[in-house]
Design a protein around this motif. Sequence first.
Motif, PDB file in Angstrom:
ATOM      1  N   ALA A  91      44.414 101.214  22.804  1.00  0.00           N
ATOM      2  CA  ALA A  91      44.976 101.007  21.469  1.00  0.00           C
ATOM      3  C   ALA A  91      45.323  99.535  21.266  1.00  0.00           C
ATOM      4  N   LEU A  92      44.912  98.994  20.123  1.00  0.00           N
ATOM      5  CA  LEU A  92      45.177  97.610  19.765  1.00  0.00           C
ATOM      6  C   LEU A  92      45.986  97.560  18.480  1.00  0.00           C
TER       7      LEU A  92
ATOM      8  N   HIS B  32      44.475 100.276  16.026  1.00  0.00           N
ATOM      9  CA  HIS B  32      43.112 100.771  16.176  1.00  0.00           C
ATOM     10  C   HIS B  32      43.004 101.348  17.582  1.00  0.00           C
ATOM     11  N   TYR B  33      42.455 102.528  17.717  1.00  0.00           N
ATOM     12  CA  TYR B  33      42.450 103.164  19.031  1.00  0.00           C
ATOM     13  C   TYR B  33      41.174 103.992  19.223  1.00  0.00           C
ATOM     14  N   GLY B  34      40.904 104.266  20.478  1.00  0.00           N
ATOM     15  CA  GLY B  34      39.780 105.124  20.840  1.00  0.00           C
ATOM     16  C   GLY B  34      39.993 105.703  22.223  1.00  0.00           C
ATOM     17  N   ARG B  35      39.167 106.651  22.582  1.00  0.00           N
ATOM     18  CA  ARG B  35      39.282 107.347  23.870  1.00  0.00           C
ATOM     19  C   ARG B  35      38.101 106.983  24.750  1.00  0.00           C
TER      20      ARG B  35
ATOM     21  N   TRP C 179      37.792  95.633  13.981  1.00  0.00           N
ATOM     22  CA  TRP C 179      38.317  96.103  15.264  1.00  0.00           C
ATOM     23  C   TRP C 179      37.773  97.477  15.638  1.00  0.00           C
ATOM     24  N   THR C 180      37.578  98.355  14.676  1.00  0.00           N
ATOM     25  CA  THR C 180      37.048  99.678  15.032  1.00  0.00           C
ATOM     26  C   THR C 180      35.623  99.565  15.550  1.00  0.00           C
TER      27      THR C 180
ATOM     28  N   SER D 131      39.597 105.432  15.665  1.00  0.00           N
ATOM     29  CA  SER D 131      40.268 105.574  14.377  1.00  0.00           C
ATOM     30  C   SER D 131      41.384 104.536  14.287  1.00  0.00           C
ATOM     31  N   SER D 132      42.115 104.560  13.164  1.00  0.00           N
ATOM     32  CA  SER D 132      43.208 103.621  12.932  1.00  0.00           C
ATOM     33  C   SER D 132      44.339 104.317  12.183  1.00  0.00           C
TER      34      SER D 132
END
Length: 325
Positions: free
Chosen positions: A186-187, A320-323, A237-238, A250-251
């Motif tokens: 996550a940013l 902004h984050y992802g797995r 960023w995404t 997603s964000s």
Amino acid sequence: MFNEPVSGHTHDHIDWADRLALLRAADALDAPAQAAIAARLAEKLPVNPTVIDLGCGAGGMSTHFAQALAARSGGTIILVDATPELLHEAERAVRAAAQDHRSGGSTLTGNGRAPGPSGGQHAAAEGTTPTVEVRAVVADLADGSLPDLLPTADLVWASRVVHHLPDQQAAIGTLTAIALADGVVALSEGGLSFSCLPWDLGLGRPGLEDRLQAAQAEWFVGMREGIDGAVPMPYGWTVALERAGLADVSSFSALVDHPAPGSDGLTDYVHHHLSRLATHGADHLSDEDRATLAALLDPVSSHYLGKRRDLFLLGARTVHYGRRP
């Protein structure tokens, strides 16, 4: 310390230790937004997780991570920063949060390791006390060997630090390499710029804040160009998270809202904030705007901002984050 200090170097040539007071003030005013972000991200984590805060600054965000973990099953927080003075303050802040949280029945520890609880995801097992272990590492996020220096984590967090690094996409790749499989990266980047001044100040040309933000943007372009080995990242960023191989990208955003007249802390923050903009934007402002800023920042001026009751703070922090698959 988790390991010995290695460097206080920063790629953007900014003396971050000199900004400690501003970072503390920002953390205090950001606290409601940070708490909401920490709680939302903590919901995605398993029992007794490891959270790494890269570029932790003064530690404000990790105090909220610590409280969120202590309210659930406990876990480990690893603070990482290239500036030893900031890392020391981050440790102090998280330790203070540990003391505050003890009265609520949860315990956060310093360097001493304590056994993790074995209860459900959102609470410790009956008869146990959630424990949050805190460690600290002096390290550079731009160092490609960083994944070898740190354990893998369930959540890798970086707040407004990646944009100060030479190769932002490579840095996100490093963050991803530190995350466990199914872990979250996550940013906190972008969002809405903070506003704090009325449009007409009663001196100078109205609309000063818009011109300050434009000057700040010009300074930022120059800052990026002045970083040795800077690599452009001409996308959002995404997209950068997706290019790093993350899934479910997603964000979301959290509002920072302190209406006028605010508190003494707000006035201090606005003073620091405008002082920084005055320094960064000096070459991009008119003589009139520089004179207006000087009057606002001068305690003996009749227009000193500390005498105003119409200061406010409004903006948004975007995550902004992802797995990692």
